[in-house]
Structure formats: C-alpha cells, structure tokens
Scaffold this motif. Structure first.
Motif, short mmCIF file in Angstrom:
data_model
loop_
_atom_site.label_atom_id
_atom_site.label_comp_id
_atom_site.label_asym_id
_atom_site.label_seq_id
_atom_site.Cartn_x
_atom_site.Cartn_y
_atom_site.Cartn_z
N ARG A 164 -27.44 42.52 8.50
CA ARG A 164 -27.65 43.12 9.83
C ARG A 164 -26.70 44.28 10.14
O ARG A 164 -27.15 45.36 10.55
CB ARG A 164 -27.57 42.06 10.92
CG ARG A 164 -27.78 42.66 12.32
CD ARG A 164 -27.72 41.64 13.43
NE ARG A 164 -28.93 40.83 13.43
CZ ARG A 164 -28.98 39.53 13.20
NH1 ARG A 164 -27.87 38.85 12.96
NH2 ARG A 164 -30.12 38.89 13.21
N PRO A 165 -25.37 44.13 9.95
CA PRO A 165 -24.49 45.25 10.31
C PRO A 165 -24.74 46.52 9.50
O PRO A 165 -24.60 47.63 10.01
CB PRO A 165 -23.08 44.72 10.06
CG PRO A 165 -23.20 43.26 9.83
CD PRO A 165 -24.63 42.95 9.53
N TRP A 166 -25.16 46.36 8.26
CA TRP A 166 -25.44 47.54 7.43
C TRP A 166 -26.71 48.23 7.90
O TRP A 166 -26.78 49.45 7.96
CB TRP A 166 -25.55 47.15 5.95
CG TRP A 166 -24.22 46.79 5.37
CD1 TRP A 166 -23.83 45.56 4.93
CD2 TRP A 166 -23.10 47.65 5.19
NE1 TRP A 166 -22.53 45.61 4.48
CE2 TRP A 166 -22.06 46.89 4.62
CE3 TRP A 166 -22.87 49.00 5.45
CZ2 TRP A 166 -20.81 47.42 4.31
CZ3 TRP A 166 -21.62 49.55 5.14
CH2 TRP A 166 -20.61 48.76 4.57
N ARG A 190 -26.47 37.66 8.18
CA ARG A 190 -25.17 38.02 8.75
C ARG A 190 -24.53 39.17 7.99
O ARG A 190 -23.84 40.01 8.58
CB ARG A 190 -24.27 36.79 8.75
CG ARG A 190 -22.95 37.02 9.44
CD ARG A 190 -22.14 35.76 9.48
NE ARG A 190 -20.87 36.04 10.13
CZ ARG A 190 -20.07 35.12 10.58
NH1 ARG A 190 -20.39 33.85 10.46
NH2 ARG A 190 -18.94 35.44 11.14
N GLN A 191 -24.72 39.24 6.68
CA GLN A 191 -24.20 40.35 5.89
C GLN A 191 -25.08 41.59 6.05
O GLN A 191 -24.57 42.71 6.12
CB GLN A 191 -24.17 39.97 4.40
CG GLN A 191 -23.15 38.93 4.03
CD GLN A 191 -23.31 38.53 2.57
OE1 GLN A 191 -24.38 38.10 2.16
NE2 GLN A 191 -22.24 38.67 1.81
N ASP A 207 -28.26 53.52 13.33
CA ASP A 207 -27.47 54.27 14.31
C ASP A 207 -27.15 55.67 13.81
O ASP A 207 -27.23 56.64 14.56
CB ASP A 207 -26.17 53.53 14.65
CG ASP A 207 -26.39 52.30 15.52
OD1 ASP A 207 -27.52 52.12 16.05
OD2 ASP A 207 -25.43 51.53 15.68
N ILE A 265 -27.95 48.12 10.94
CA ILE A 265 -27.61 48.74 12.23
C ILE A 265 -26.84 50.04 12.00
O ILE A 265 -27.11 51.06 12.65
CB ILE A 265 -26.81 47.77 13.11
CG1 ILE A 265 -27.70 46.62 13.58
CG2 ILE A 265 -26.18 48.48 14.30
CD1 ILE A 265 -26.95 45.47 14.24
N ARG A 266 -25.89 50.03 11.08
CA ARG A 266 -25.09 51.23 10.79
C ARG A 266 -26.00 52.37 10.33
O ARG A 266 -25.88 53.50 10.79
CB ARG A 266 -24.04 50.92 9.72
CG ARG A 266 -23.15 52.11 9.39
CD ARG A 266 -22.17 51.77 8.28
NE ARG A 266 -21.24 50.74 8.66
CZ ARG A 266 -20.07 50.96 9.25
NH1 ARG A 266 -19.71 52.19 9.54
NH2 ARG A 266 -19.27 49.96 9.55
#
Length: 123
Positions: free
Chosen positions: A94-96, A91-92, A102, A98-99
């Motif tokens: 994944r967003p990094w 959860r911590q 992207d 993806i960032r």
C-alpha cells in the motif's frame, strides 16, 4: 518471465477508488497510469516499479527490498524497484502504491494526443 498476475490484482484492488487510472502492458510488465502518468508497474522480471521524486531517490535506495530500477543496463533515476519480498503483504504494498500515485498526481496534466503527434511535422 510474465509479470505477477496476483500482484497486479492486488494493485487493482488498492486503486479501485481512484479516478483516472488505466492499465497498459509495457516493458514485459503491467503499468498503472494515473491521469496519463505512470505511477507504478508490475515488473516483468519480478517486483514492483515505483515512480518517486528525485530528491527522495537516494534515501529510498537505502531501504530494505529497494533497488535502483535498471533498464538496458542504465539506472532509471526517479524509479525504484521493490523486490517481490518487499510487496508480499498489503501492508508492504500500500505505501508504495500511494507514493507512486501521489507522485503521478503531482505532475502537470498530459497533453491529449501527444503520442500520436510525436514525430509528425505540421504542414
């Protein structure tokens, strides 16, 4: 210090469905490139390096577990270092990831063979 193999494996899992991903050993760690552009890297000194937009950079530095990326005592603007505590869970992490992906995908395509031509003169 060797890079965190578990973190590298977790990133591989997150990137498993992505096209154009390759891995390269760099700077004592392991970089994940997307279409030839570095997106994220497992740091050899611990944590995750993430490539970010320059306009987001100052705001991201105010977040918990986020530090400026330093290389040879020089701040690498456009890169942040997420400490190991900041990427312990998917959860911590994944967003990094993806960032970084992207941002790498937003860059213009790399010219093929550029690295092999650097420093060479045409005759």
């Amino acid at each position: 210090m060797a890079y965190d193999e578990d973190l590298a494996h977790r990133i591989r899992e997150l990137l498993s469905g992505e096209q154009g991903v390759e891995e390269k050993a760099m700077f004592g760690g392991l970089a994940f490139l997307v279409d030839g552009h570095m997106a994220v890297a497992v740091s050899g000194t611990g944590g995750l390096m993430v490539r970010v937009a320059l306009d987001e950079y100052p705001k991201l530095l105010s977040r918990r577990f986020v530090e400026p990326m330093m290389m040879a005592d020089r701040e690498m603007r456009g890169w942040v270092l997420i400490t190991a505590d900041g990427v312990r869970t998917t959860r911590q992490l994944r967003p990094w990831v993806i960032r970084g992906v992207d941002f790498a995908r937003s860059l213009p395509p790399k010219q093929r063979g550029y690295a092999s031509r650097r420093g060479r003169r045409s005759t």
